[in-house]
Scaffold this motif. Structure first.
Motif, mmCIF file in Angstrom:
data_model
loop_
_atom_site.group_PDB
_atom_site.id
_atom_site.type_symbol
_atom_site.label_atom_id
_atom_site.label_comp_id
_atom_site.label_asym_id
_atom_site.label_seq_id
_atom_site.Cartn_x
_atom_site.Cartn_y
_atom_site.Cartn_z
ATOM 1 N N GLY A 53 -19.178 -38.931 -11.080
ATOM 2 C CA GLY A 53 -17.990 -38.412 -10.401
ATOM 3 C C GLY A 53 -17.478 -37.251 -11.230
ATOM 4 N N VAL A 54 -16.258 -36.801 -10.955
ATOM 5 C CA VAL A 54 -15.691 -35.723 -11.759
ATOM 6 C C VAL A 54 -15.344 -36.287 -13.137
ATOM 7 N N VAL A 55 -15.812 -35.583 -14.164
ATOM 8 C CA VAL A 55 -15.638 -36.011 -15.549
ATOM 9 C C VAL A 55 -14.942 -34.893 -16.325
ATOM 10 N N GLN A 56 -13.998 -35.275 -17.171
ATOM 11 C CA GLN A 56 -13.409 -34.342 -18.127
ATOM 12 C C GLN A 56 -14.368 -34.311 -19.312
ATOM 13 N N VAL A 57 -15.186 -33.261 -19.396
ATOM 14 C CA VAL A 57 -16.257 -33.175 -20.382
ATOM 15 C C VAL A 57 -15.730 -32.538 -21.664
ATOM 16 N N SER A 58 -16.032 -33.186 -22.800
ATOM 17 C CA SER A 58 -15.600 -32.652 -24.090
ATOM 18 C C SER A 58 -16.771 -32.165 -24.946
ATOM 19 N N LYS A 59 -17.986 -32.654 -24.648
ATOM 20 C CA LYS A 59 -19.139 -32.241 -25.458
ATOM 21 C C LYS A 59 -20.420 -32.292 -24.622
ATOM 22 N N ILE A 60 -21.241 -31.249 -24.749
ATOM 23 C CA ILE A 60 -22.556 -31.186 -24.106
ATOM 24 C C ILE A 60 -23.587 -30.991 -25.209
ATOM 25 N N SER A 130 -26.922 -34.915 -23.131
ATOM 26 C CA SER A 130 -25.763 -35.781 -23.345
ATOM 27 C C SER A 130 -24.526 -35.051 -22.848
ATOM 28 N N VAL A 131 -23.725 -35.730 -22.023
ATOM 29 C CA VAL A 131 -22.493 -35.162 -21.475
ATOM 30 C C VAL A 131 -21.375 -36.158 -21.773
ATOM 31 N N VAL A 132 -20.659 -35.914 -22.852
ATOM 32 C CA VAL A 132 -19.633 -36.855 -23.299
ATOM 33 C C VAL A 132 -18.287 -36.445 -22.719
ATOM 34 N N GLY A 133 -17.586 -37.441 -22.185
ATOM 35 C CA GLY A 133 -16.278 -37.156 -21.623
ATOM 36 C C GLY A 133 -15.579 -38.409 -21.149
ATOM 37 N N GLU A 134 -14.534 -38.175 -20.353
ATOM 38 C CA GLU A 134 -13.737 -39.255 -19.795
ATOM 39 C C GLU A 134 -13.762 -39.169 -18.286
ATOM 40 N N SER A 135 -13.823 -40.320 -17.665
ATOM 41 C CA SER A 135 -13.866 -40.424 -16.221
ATOM 42 C C SER A 135 -12.566 -39.954 -15.588
ATOM 43 N N LEU A 136 -12.688 -39.190 -14.518
ATOM 44 C CA LEU A 136 -11.538 -38.810 -13.699
ATOM 45 C C LEU A 136 -11.649 -39.441 -12.311
ATOM 46 N N PHE A 137 -12.631 -40.327 -12.126
ATOM 47 C CA PHE A 137 -12.904 -40.910 -10.815
ATOM 48 C C PHE A 137 -12.623 -42.398 -10.773
ATOM 49 N N GLY A 138 -12.018 -42.968 -11.805
ATOM 50 C CA GLY A 138 -11.864 -44.419 -11.870
ATOM 51 C C GLY A 138 -13.168 -44.972 -12.383
ATOM 52 N N ASP A 139 -13.118 -46.085 -13.026
ATOM 53 C CA ASP A 139 -14.323 -46.580 -13.679
ATOM 54 C C ASP A 139 -14.610 -47.999 -13.254
#
Length: 169
Positions: A53-60, A130-139
């Motif tokens: 889903g849409v992710v707030q990505v902090s590191k690739i 690797s795509v590190v981040g936080e979910s913006l779509f509910g988990d």
């Protein structure tokens, strides 16, 4: 934080510009540093990664071989038809050793397009994304911890490979 670039966390390759059945694109998502997707020898080559889903990505992070110039673009929409550039980088030739490229970013994305603009040889591989981040779509309530950075000399445990996911209509 979670690695949303893994197949077991919902990532899927929805497009790749080339496919060799021995080294398919989903190898990049299996968590193993020793498996890979390989280009066919002409550049540019690209693949599009769909996140859960849409992710707030902090590191690739990418783990690759023979990639000379790499561009990454993002799309936040339901269909991956308009991308914005996130970064473009030139990688050092490491001979037969894997290249680890880490970029701190602050973006929202549902799709990421990786374009290998040129290579240090005829062929290039991408072993892991690797795509590190936080979910913006509910988990789904799964553990939100991430594993250590991919290490070229220490293959990690593998997970089942995912088939290509259809695009939303």
């Amino acid at each position: 934080m979670r690695d949303y670039g893994r197949g077991d966390n919902g990532a899927a390759v929805v497009m790749s510009s080339c496919v060799d059945e021995r080294f398919p694109p989903e190898h990049m998502l299996d968590g193993k540093d020793s498996s890979f997707w390989i280009t066919t020898g002409l550049f540019p080559q690209e693949f599009v990664l769909k996140l859960k889903g849409v992710v707030q990505v902090s590191k690739i992070t990418t783990l690759s071989l023979n990639v000379k110039k790499l561009a990454v673009e993002k799309c936040e929409q339901d269909r991956p038809d308009a991308f914005d550039r996130v970064f473009e980088v030139e990688l050092t030739n490491r001979g037969d050793r894997l290249q680890t490229e880490v970029h701190q970013v602050n973006i929202r994305a549902k799709y990421l397009k990786f374009t290998i603009l040129s290579g240090h040889g005829e062929f290039a591989t991408v072993n892991r994304v690797s795509v590190v981040g936080e979910s913006l779509f509910g988990d789904d309530g799964a553990d939100d911890t991430i594993e250590a950075e991919p290490q070229a000399d220490k293959p990690s445990d593998g997970f089942g490979r995912r088939a290509y996911a259809p695009l939303p209509k």
